[in-house]
Design a protein around this motif. Structure first.
Motif, PDB file in Angstrom:
ATOM      1  N   ALA A  44       2.796   0.432  45.810  1.00 48.91           N
ATOM      2  CA  ALA A  44       3.878  -0.541  46.028  1.00 48.91           C
ATOM      3  C   ALA A  44       4.151  -1.394  44.797  1.00 48.91           C
ATOM      4  O   ALA A  44       5.229  -1.980  44.686  1.00 48.91           O
ATOM      5  CB  ALA A  44       3.535  -1.440  47.214  1.00 48.91           C
ATOM      6  N   VAL A  73       6.645  -1.069  54.112  1.00 49.25           N
ATOM      7  CA  VAL A  73       7.303  -1.446  52.856  1.00 49.25           C
ATOM      8  C   VAL A  73       8.638  -0.715  52.713  1.00 49.25           C
ATOM      9  O   VAL A  73       9.653  -1.318  52.334  1.00 49.25           O
ATOM     10  CB  VAL A  73       6.390  -1.119  51.652  1.00 49.25           C
ATOM     11  CG1 VAL A  73       7.143  -1.300  50.337  1.00 49.25           C
ATOM     12  CG2 VAL A  73       5.150  -2.008  51.668  1.00 49.25           C
ATOM     13  N   CYS A  74       8.663   0.573  53.016  1.00 47.12           N
ATOM     14  CA  CYS A  74       9.894   1.356  52.901  1.00 47.12           C
ATOM     15  C   CYS A  74      10.953   0.872  53.887  1.00 47.12           C
ATOM     16  O   CYS A  74      12.146   0.777  53.549  1.00 47.12           O
ATOM     17  CB  CYS A  74       9.605   2.842  53.139  1.00 47.12           C
ATOM     18  SG  CYS A  74       8.703   3.650  51.794  1.00 47.12           S
TER      19      CYS A  74
END
Length: 318
Positions: free
Chosen positions: A93, A206-207
């Motif tokens: 990330a 996160v995506c």
């Protein structure tokens, strides 16, 4: 609590696993360049699909070990696996976005500082690295910087990218250090199943938050992702994790740097990307640094290691 100061000596199987891992992870950059998908999406799918492959094996062969990780001392061991997955997700990330904020060369060079962070972590754990190992780390990291042609930017955006790349190297070191702790008592299969599963879950969040596209790729891209799962993930990361039972996290971190010349050779053979002359010089220095760490560090460890008594028990781990 620091990891055990004495570990079994690397055998032929461990050496072969490391060699296979280096070749496998070297395919990562060319495959990511070939795939038409966001890098974070690729990272998510390679971890999730690896878990899909590992889970049936884990449930069939390691069911008792999974149960042990939920009770007593096993909970602490299981925590190492979970935290390792968090660190691996942190690596992806931070490092992946860094390449979009600074140059790819700078991002690659700064994330290659992982062995330096690894050495500092080992020092914080109370383990003193021999001077020859620090020399080897410096030569290897310097070689990686030259090979990638680092050109640190001065804009605010570039500086943020540089910081993210350094953070990515730190997360990679934490991931390897936690893996070293977990592998002291947990099998490779169980450790990687938990670690990759946690990493995939965090990357999914996160995506989704970042609006990263996860589907709709063409067949060529899915084939590249499947190749990443089979190569860089299962034969690369997993074999390095296997080797952590008998090779220190610091040495493994330096060996991972061999991905740079390996990727360059594959990029040349597959994508027609001929390395520049300064890159060849950097790769040569990197190889020298790796040799210094492996050979010099191994010699220092043999001098420091006590002679084992014939009656000493030898625990078995896969």
């Amino acid at each position: 609590m620091p990891p055990p100061s004495h570990r079994p000596s690397p055998d032929l199987l461990t050496t072969g696993a490391v060699g296979l891992a280096v070749v496998a992870v070297s395919s990562s950059a060319p495959l990511i360049a070939y795939a038409a998908a966001p890098a974070l999406a690729i990272a998510f799918w390679r971890n999730l699909l690896a878990v899909a492959v590992l889970t049936p094996v884990s449930l069939a062969r390691r069911r008792a070990e999974f149960r042990r990780l939920t009770v007593g001392v096993g909970r602490r061991e299981g925590l190492f696996c979970v935290l390792s997955g968090v660190a691996l997700a942190g690596h992806f990330a931070t490092w992946v976005p860094s390449a979009q904020l600074t140059s790819v060369a700078t991002s690659t060079a700064l994330v290659a500082t992982q062995p330096v962070w690894q050495g500092l972590i080992a020092r914080a754990q109370g383990r003193r690295l021999p001077p020859v190992v620090w020399i080897g780390i410096a030569v290897a990291v310097g070689g990686a910087a030259i090979a990638t042609g680092t050109d640190v930017g001065v804009s605010g955006k570039a500086v943020l990218g540089d910081v993210l790349a350094l953070t990515g190297g730190l997360f990679a070191a934490v991931y390897t250090a936690l893996g070293e702790r977990a592998r002291a008592s947990i099998s490779t299969t169980t450790y990687t199943t938990i670690c990759y599963g946690i990493c995939a879950l965090i990357l999914l969040v996160v995506c989704l938050i970042g609006g990263v596209r996860l589907t709709g790729f063409d067949g060529r891209t899915w084939l590249a992702i499947l190749a990443l799962v089979a190569g860089a993930q299962l034969l690369g990361h997993s074999m390095f994790n296997y080797a952590l039972r008998k090779i220190s996290a610091t040495t493994v971190s330096v060996l991972i740097l061999l991905e740079a010349p390996g990727a360059a050779l594959l990029g040349w053979a597959w994508l027609g990307q001929l390395p520049r002359p300064y890159a060849l010089l950097g790769m040569a220095l990197l190889l020298v640094g790796v040799a210094v760490v492996v050979l010099g560090g191994g010699r220092a460890a043999r001098r420091a290691a006590p002679t084992a008594l014939p009656a000493d028990p030898t625990p078995l781990h896969d």
